[in-house]
Design an enzyme around this catalytic site. Structure first.
Site, PDB file in Angstrom:
ATOM      1  N   LYS A  60       1.509   7.011   3.278  1.00 23.67           N
ATOM      2  CA  LYS A  60       1.785   6.716   1.863  1.00 23.67           C
ATOM      3  C   LYS A  60       2.453   7.930   1.271  1.00 23.67           C
ATOM      4  CE  LYS A  60       0.926   3.406  -1.188  1.00 23.67           C
ATOM      5  NZ  LYS A  60       0.911   1.961  -0.931  1.00 23.67           N
TER       6      LYS A  60
HETATM    7  P1  NAD Z   1       4.443  -2.349 -10.298  1.00 20.63           P
HETATM    8  O1  NAD Z   1       4.714  -0.958 -10.689  1.00 20.63           O
HETATM    9  O2  NAD Z   1       5.574  -3.291 -10.080  1.00 20.63           O
HETATM   10  O3  NAD Z   1       3.466  -3.041 -11.372  1.00 20.63           O
HETATM   11  C1  NAD Z   1       2.242  -2.481 -11.749  1.00 20.63           C
HETATM   12  C2  NAD Z   1       1.687  -3.280 -12.934  1.00 20.63           C
HETATM   13  O4  NAD Z   1       0.364  -2.808 -13.234  1.00 20.63           O
HETATM   14  C3  NAD Z   1       2.509  -3.098 -14.219  1.00 20.63           C
HETATM   15  O5  NAD Z   1       2.521  -4.331 -14.912  1.00 20.63           O
HETATM   16  C4  NAD Z   1       1.708  -2.047 -14.997  1.00 20.63           C
HETATM   17  O6  NAD Z   1       1.929  -2.117 -16.385  1.00 20.63           O
HETATM   18  C5  NAD Z   1       0.295  -2.501 -14.631  1.00 20.63           C
HETATM   19  N1  NAD Z   1      -0.742  -1.484 -14.834  1.00 20.63           N
HETATM   20  C6  NAD Z   1      -0.734  -0.188 -14.475  1.00 20.63           C
HETATM   21  N2  NAD Z   1      -1.887   0.393 -14.850  1.00 20.63           N
HETATM   22  C7  NAD Z   1      -2.630  -0.571 -15.448  1.00 20.63           C
HETATM   23  C8  NAD Z   1      -3.908  -0.605 -16.042  1.00 20.63           C
HETATM   24  N3  NAD Z   1      -4.676   0.488 -16.073  1.00 20.63           N
HETATM   25  N4  NAD Z   1      -4.365  -1.789 -16.567  1.00 20.63           N
HETATM   26  C9  NAD Z   1      -3.599  -2.888 -16.538  1.00 20.63           C
HETATM   27  N5  NAD Z   1      -2.386  -2.916 -15.961  1.00 20.63           N
HETATM   28  C10 NAD Z   1      -1.903  -1.783 -15.450  1.00 20.63           C
HETATM   29  O7  NAD Z   1       3.522  -2.251  -8.978  1.00 20.63           O
HETATM   30  P2  NAD Z   1       3.322  -3.357  -7.844  1.00 20.63           P
HETATM   31  O8  NAD Z   1       4.314  -3.110  -6.771  1.00 20.63           O
HETATM   32  O9  NAD Z   1       3.200  -4.704  -8.471  1.00 20.63           O
HETATM   33  O10 NAD Z   1       1.910  -2.915  -7.257  1.00 20.63           O
HETATM   34  C11 NAD Z   1       0.690  -3.334  -7.855  1.00 20.63           C
HETATM   35  C12 NAD Z   1      -0.455  -3.063  -6.900  1.00 20.63           C
HETATM   36  O11 NAD Z   1      -0.235  -3.780  -5.675  1.00 20.63           O
HETATM   37  C13 NAD Z   1      -0.629  -1.589  -6.512  1.00 20.63           C
HETATM   38  O12 NAD Z   1      -2.002  -1.313  -6.363  1.00 20.63           O
HETATM   39  C14 NAD Z   1       0.058  -1.509  -5.166  1.00 20.63           C
HETATM   40  O13 NAD Z   1      -0.429  -0.438  -4.380  1.00 20.63           O
HETATM   41  C15 NAD Z   1      -0.305  -2.858  -4.587  1.00 20.63           C
HETATM   42  N6  NAD Z   1       0.564  -3.310  -3.507  1.00 20.63           N
HETATM   43  C16 NAD Z   1       1.908  -3.425  -3.718  1.00 20.63           C
HETATM   44  C17 NAD Z   1       2.720  -3.870  -2.677  1.00 20.63           C
HETATM   45  C18 NAD Z   1       4.194  -4.097  -2.871  1.00 20.63           C
HETATM   46  O14 NAD Z   1       4.826  -4.670  -1.987  1.00 20.63           O
HETATM   47  N7  NAD Z   1       4.789  -3.714  -4.006  1.00 20.63           N
HETATM   48  C19 NAD Z   1       2.161  -4.153  -1.424  1.00 20.63           C
HETATM   49  C20 NAD Z   1       0.784  -4.041  -1.268  1.00 20.63           C
HETATM   50  C21 NAD Z   1       0.001  -3.630  -2.312  1.00 20.63           C
END
Ligand code: NAD
Length: 415
Positions: A103
């Site tokens: 990561k």
């Molecule tokens: P992103 O940056 O596109 O979106 C994150 C969202 O979470 C945004 O809407 C933001 O405003 C919101 N957020 C942040 N802090 C917050 C809080 N305290 N309370 C409420 N909302 C909050 O990120 P993403 O790619 O959608 O990733 C989201 C999660 O999924 C992360 O934990 C990431 O590690 C996990 N994840 C992502 C992927 C991927 O392919 N992008 C794969 C596996 C896991």
């Protein structure tokens, strides 16, 4: 040690103790292979150079090159990135792709940057990190705060540095399709989450068409979960993000909310729902609660108020250990992150094979492979859980560790 790192270590230590695994192996699983701290200083649009700290944690490379996204957020720290890298090792092992776990993180809130400045930060990070990135070492992908746009910039930066039109092999996944990305990668994590929810609904006796869902986070993953859930007839009653939350007990109009969020950059201010405090989202009555934002957010206090039958961990590491114990005691089924959100890394592997073999995959082929793998893997974890009398997370961690242990023994690293 950060709470999220402590929680993943506890899962590993408990599983290894039940399985009677070699203490040397357990130590390797609870201490990353390499932790790299970077300082880099991009020049931003204010004409000044800014010092920024980044981290790369390569947790394990026994089953293949380390795989895991790049997080860009104000609260990024080394232990958080180590926790996420450890989870990636378990995830790639469980879902059955020949990758290890890694990561990286950039300690900077991307929402405070101008669009062009974000590109400058990513390009400078890539220059600082490039000797740690490569098809045989560490292959990044999008995570919170980054998207396919940044993956395109990374590919451009590396190929340009080498003086070539493209990279020699797959240096990054989640790229734009036009630059050799794979169709369906952007949606794969959210779609995979919904496939696991669908597979879990039947044994739990939940009729998806009559169920209500609450989602925390409306970014790449949360927005796709919402869209896929809608297609399954689920009523989505509340969605939050970092700036606000919208609640409508009759169901939010998801396409309208998506349009609003695209324009406003947040769900806050959406007229089709009542504005609520984002922290009150935990207590809203529903059947399925989907944390899809950041890690370590569900402590025991918040777990105590959750009124759902299923918690589907779309985010990485959202549930702390004591909250996990409480969910179990309250009979709430947790679909663990290393299974639930593994669709992204599975399709990243398809992208890696596409680039390595110079092939071309169609969206139907990708989605078919994703559906087959996620559904089968849920079935395997469910069977192990029932046979061993374990919660799904404990079962999933045991399966991941067993596969990893076999890898260590096969390489001759352990007896
Ligand atoms: P992103 O940056 O596109 O979106 C994150 C969202 O979470 C945004 O809407 C933001 O405003 C919101 N957020 C942040 N802090 C917050 C809080 N305290 N309370 C409420 N909302 C909050 O990120 P993403 O790619 O959608 O990733 C989201 C999660 O999924 C992360 O934990 C990431 O590690 C996990 N994840 C992502 C992927 C991927 O392919 N992008 C794969 C596996 C896991």
């Amino acid at each position: 040690m950060g709470a999220q790192l402590d929680s993943v270590h506890r899962s590993i230590i408990n599983a290894a103790a039940r399985m009677g695994l070699d203490p040397v192996f357990v130590e390797r699983m609870t201490d990353a292979k390499e932790r790299i701290r970077l300082r880099f200083s991009p020049k931003l649009s204010d004409g000044m150079a800014h010092n920024i700290i980044g981290y790369i944690v390569l947790h394990s490379m026994t089953l293949g090159p380390a795989k895991g996204g790049i997080r860009m957020a104000g609260d990024v720290n080394e232990d958080q990135i180590a926790a996420l890298a450890t989870e990636m090792t378990l995830k790639t092992s469980l879902i059955g792709v020949p990758f290890g776990g890694g990561k990286s993180g950039i300690a900077m809130n991307p929402h405070l940057l101008q669009k062009d400045d974000k590109e400058a930060v990513i390009r400078e990070f890539t220059r600082a990190a490039c000797r740690h990135i490569g098809p045989e070492i560490y292959i990044p992908a999008p995570d919170m705060g980054t998207s396919e746009i940044e993956m395109g910039h990374i590919k451009d930066c590396i190929s340009h540095g080498d003086g070539f039109a493209t990279t020699r092999g797959c240096y990054v996944t989640g790229k734009p399709v036009v630059l050799g990305g794979i169709p369906g990668r952007r949606e794969a994590t959210g779609y995979g989450v919904m496939l696991v929810i669908r597979a879990a609904a039947e044994p739990i006796g939940l009729n998806l068409g009559k169920s209500r869902m609450v989602i925390q986070g409306f970014g790449n993953v949360g927005s796709v979960v919402a869209q896929c859930a809608l297609e399954q007839g689920v009523t989505i009653t509340a969605i939050s993000d970092a700036s606000g939350a919208a609640w409508n007990p009759d169901g939010l109009d998801i396409p309208a909310l998506s349009r609003h969020a695209k324009q406003a950059g947040t769900v806050a201010g959406f007229e089709g729902g009542k504005p609520i405090d984002p922290d009150s989202i935990y207590g809203i009555e529903c059947d399925i609660f989907v944390p899809a934002a950041t890690g370590g957010v569900i402590n025991s206090g918040r777990a105590a108020v959750v009124k759902a039958k299923i918690v589907a961990e779309a985010a990485n590491g959202p549930t702390l250990s004591d909250a996990d114990d409480l969910f179990q005691a309250r009979g709430i089924v947790v679909l663990p992150d290393i299974l639930c959100n593994a669709g992204g890394v599975f399709v990243s592997y398809l992208e890696y094979t596409q680039e390595t073999q110079r092939g071309q995959w169609t969206l139907d082929e990708v989605n078919h492979r994703l559906e087959t793998r996620m559904t089968a893997k849920f079935g395997e974890v469910m069977r192990h859980s029932v046979n061993q009398g374990l919660p799904l997370r404990a079962a999933a961690v045991e399966m991941a560790l067993a596969h990893l242990y076999e890898g260590y023994v096969s390489r001759g690293l352990l007896a």
